[in-house]
Enzyme design. Sequence first.
Site, PDB file in Angstrom:
ATOM      1  N   ASP A 534      80.512   9.702 -26.076  1.00 27.76           N
ATOM      2  CA  ASP A 534      81.411  10.661 -25.421  1.00 27.76           C
ATOM      3  C   ASP A 534      80.859  12.067 -25.614  1.00 27.76           C
ATOM      4  O   ASP A 534      79.995  12.310 -26.458  1.00 27.76           O
ATOM      5  CB  ASP A 534      82.829  10.524 -25.984  1.00 27.76           C
ATOM      6  CG  ASP A 534      82.869  10.653 -27.493  1.00 27.76           C
ATOM      7  OD1 ASP A 534      82.599  11.754 -27.995  1.00 27.76           O
ATOM      8  OD2 ASP A 534      83.152   9.642 -28.188  1.00 27.76           O
ATOM      9  N   GLU A 614      49.291  -5.825 -23.882  1.00 28.23           N
ATOM     10  CA  GLU A 614      50.591  -5.145 -23.982  1.00 28.23           C
ATOM     11  C   GLU A 614      50.475  -3.847 -24.787  1.00 28.23           C
ATOM     12  O   GLU A 614      51.109  -2.841 -24.460  1.00 28.23           O
ATOM     13  CB  GLU A 614      51.637  -6.082 -24.602  1.00 28.23           C
ATOM     14  CG  GLU A 614      52.134  -7.120 -23.606  1.00 28.23           C
ATOM     15  CD  GLU A 614      52.994  -8.200 -24.260  1.00 28.23           C
ATOM     16  OE1 GLU A 614      53.945  -8.644 -23.607  1.00 28.23           O
ATOM     17  OE2 GLU A 614      52.698  -8.600 -25.414  1.00 28.23           O
TER      18      GLU A 614
END
Length: 727
Positions: A534, A614
């Site tokens: 928030d 990777e």
Amino acid sequence: MGIIYNEKAKTFTLHTQNTTYQMQIDAYGFLLHLYYGRKTDGVMDYLLTYADRGFSGNPQDTGNDRTYSLDVLPQEFPCRLTGDFRSPVLDLVNADGSFGCDLRYQGYEICDGKYNLKGLPAVYAAEEEAQTLIIYMKDQVTGLQVELLYGVLPEYDVITRSAKVINTEEDKIRLTKAQAACIDFLHGEFDVISFYGRHAMERNMQRTSVGHGAFVIGSRRGTSSHQYNPFVMLADKNATETSGECYGFSLLYSGNFLAAAEKDQFDQTRLIMGIHPENFEFLLKEGETFWAPEVMMVYSADGFEKMSNCYHKAVREHVCRGRFKLERRPVLINNWEGTYFDFTGDKLLEMAKEAASCGVELFVMDDGWFGKRDDDNSGLGDWQVNEKKLGCTLSELADRIHNLGMKFGIWYEPECISEDSDLYRAHPDWAFTVPGRRPTRGRNQLVLDFSREDVRNHIFDEMTKVLDKADVDYLKWDFNRSISDIYCAVLPAERQGEVPHRYVLGLYEFLDRLGKRYPDMLIEGCSGGGGRFDAGMLHYTSQIWCSDDTDAIERLKIQYGTSFAYPVSAVGSHVSACPNHQTGRIVPFESRATVAMAGTFGYELGPAKLSEEEKQQIQEQIAEFKKYYDVIHFGNYYRLTNAMEEGPYAAWEFAKEDGSEALVSVVASRVRTNDPGVRIKLRGLKENQIYLVNGEEYPGGALMHGGLLLEEAKKEYQSWNYHIVMK
Ligand code: GLA
């Protein structure tokens, strides 16, 4: 001037660059809300209607005039006792047991700069960037005073609201509802857009029409919660990303909240937002003050994306604080999904070495480094380094990581306590427990009473003992349960209703102190992922781990919902291992990176298990992220597709404000045989400029109105980043 008082009409008008908000003091001293919307001049009271409405009461002040009723008129700060039967924002019990108050206008003040709220997060701004309006209201019978606070940031189209409630009388009053914002709309058919979810699947967007009756969301969990985010929108039925009216309401608060949209008997809509009135009571003795958490409002006449971009900018620049708010965040690796609790100092160092060689900049040691903590059943509260497990001191480990050229960070969960901990054995009364009852467990842990200063001070001291000794560059502040059994052992019975709010104030005080003591330490918020995501938390932690769900495909929805009110720079997002630990889904490595790049970017996996190819890809991804950082974190954000709808592609775009550069990210949700082709209309470019996309030239207008022809997906969850630069 952002704020104008018109003496003749008795109106207060707040102007931002594109919006206007107006109120009026009427003949009886009531404060009426007249207008909020697209910028306009004039006095809007001609919109009000007066008629004798059955069963809508009339104040005595109006004599025999039955056409004046506050049950019908739009109000700025409705309370009970004035004849309004709709939901109030302020409610209270007076010393004599009666309910409510009758607030009348007393005076006003306009000043440069933005007001602050004691102990609460609030939008902040320099003197020349904002203006403040304070309207003084008073109940003549009880002497209760209310200061309505308005902050105007014209450049951002942001208007903030809060209220300060002061008891000036000898008698006590008990607040039972104290919210910051109410907007009464005289007319309009609205949809309400809210963001619901659950642990590991936060902020799903939901759009429903506001009918008769109330649409209510909120949290009673002590935190803002995974279940509903304290951000809602009201929108025109036809509003889209790019057109139509919409209003955003974002609450700067991390505890229980309620937001409600209610259509009344005359088809008027009232939106209220603030602290949840359940589990809430606040006693005000003579001279005591209560500050209501702030609501940050944005109106857009041009759809959702305009509103979102106002929020993104304002949250980034005027809510987040500290040195990191505008700094490039380090690309991190977190060991959680790589090791869980099963690690040693050497194992972590190995991880860090591999990661450093791929260009990762920050190593984060997650849960399990302290006390007796080899699983999640014990140890919380004992914030002493487990040197046996690490095989060294924390400072030695930090030095080793630093010697790799990396920064070093650690995990904490300061608000919680395990029953199996030395702290609990010494201070069982520090955990929330209702006398005579056994508290509910969550993840096998209890919650410390952070409303208590002595409890906070103890944890703070334990933390500083660790953080002062080792060189820690980053801290992940986690909180892994909902709060129950709320009772403060050192407060009298009449003040127990204050504890949920006092808890949140305690948390803010702690975070503020921590941030001030370690200004160079980046703090990332977390609550089982995004359970406390928030604007209040963002005042203390400039980024928040968005979700415990690291599956890139699930994240498309989660990050889509998050993007309505929060900037990309606030969204913690990592590339994790494959198959994904939460869903078992297999997603190409590059697509996991494409999704994580719409956030602070990092990795959450064991690099030793990666192939050489990777590892090479990680280097390329980091280089790419750094290259695009400015446009990603500071550009405007465009949702090109709706992630809540099933479609073959999910796409979003970042574009610099001047239209000079954009990055379009696309993830194929599924491969289709005989693909009909997809053209996506871009946004935020300059119509008449020429842009380069993969070496080809296109006019901005063509890309925006004809669209960008996407490559055809050849494998599941394939992704692309289209870099678009003005020639
Ligand atoms: C929460 C967090 C995770 C991890 C664990 C550790 O679930 O969201 O990222 O830190 O706690 O226990």
